[in-house]
Design an enzyme around this catalytic site. Sequence first.
Site, short mmCIF file in Angstrom:
data_model
loop_
_atom_site.label_atom_id
_atom_site.label_comp_id
_atom_site.label_asym_id
_atom_site.label_seq_id
_atom_site.Cartn_x
_atom_site.Cartn_y
_atom_site.Cartn_z
N ILE A 137 -27.63 -48.25 36.26
CA ILE A 137 -26.56 -49.24 36.19
C ILE A 137 -26.27 -49.67 37.62
O ILE A 137 -26.56 -48.95 38.58
CB ILE A 137 -25.29 -48.70 35.48
CG1 ILE A 137 -24.79 -47.41 36.13
CG2 ILE A 137 -25.53 -48.51 34.01
CD1 ILE A 137 -23.51 -46.87 35.49
N ASP A 138 -25.73 -50.86 37.77
CA ASP A 138 -25.51 -51.42 39.10
C ASP A 138 -24.51 -50.62 39.91
O ASP A 138 -23.68 -49.88 39.36
CB ASP A 138 -25.02 -52.87 38.99
CG ASP A 138 -26.02 -53.77 38.29
OD1 ASP A 138 -27.23 -53.50 38.42
OD2 ASP A 138 -25.59 -54.73 37.62
#
Length: 303
Positions: A137-138
């Site tokens: 995930i970012d």
Amino acid sequence: MTYFKHDVTEEQNKTRLDKVLAEINPERSRSQIQTWISKNHVLVNGEPAKANHKCQTGDEITWSIPEVEPLDIKAEDIPLSIVYEDSDLLVVNKPKGMVVHPSAGHQNGTLVNALLYHCKDLSGINGVERPGIVHRIDKDTSGLLVVAKNDHTHVHLSEQLSNREIKRKYEAIVHGEITHETGMIDAPIGRDPKDRQKMGIVDKGKPAITHFKVLKHFPDFTHVECQLDTGRTHQIRVHMRYIGFPLVGDPKYGQRKTLDTNGQALHAKSLAFVHPRTEEWLEFEIDAPAVFQEVLETIIKMY
């Protein structure tokens, strides 16, 4: 470097090369085998071949598996929020602002640095920079990630991910009021031809599907839940912008005038999958962090 050889059987006649190798190497993922092929570690009758090469009975397939590179990433004593852990895997709640794995400009302070200190042993399938990392995930997205401690676990989790069997739900706050309650976005995602630092909706991109439902309406904002069928880079951020509702605080795909959130208002709230060893269905859910809740409270006070 370890070398192997296999003669194509009658049953494997006219079968794709990557599929034949997957049958022979069940502990390896299809994507890993395709990487071997793309790097010419696989030969058919002494010649490099493509993954979709149709094998013929009697063909000699030879392949080499590179030795695992020594890990040159420092283990760091960084606190981890561990939701679940056993001998095969762990589920962590990644905080907003933490990068998942080292890269240019982010050599320290990543989730991988913390995992190496905590676990010592992690799956090596995704290379020395991404040990144990099955999905990402970012940096400015918070929430749940599953991490593999061994290659067997990593292969099975990757297959579930590829087969869309891992269930992932996110919370997001977007600009604009979505007037209907549910929706599905089916639009291919690829590198933006006008800006290589971004992803975009492109005709020859990879298939990408996002389902969403409204959790709360506001006159100029919407609190939504998104469920991923696929896991493309920046998928929710790109898809929500595509339909005209960019994420609040998104520095890459959002509006210039937005709320002060220090990054996109996006949280990976739930994760569910089959345990690769026990075959038990596991489900995890975690509340959005305080910074996300504060944005919601700010919007509520506006109205």
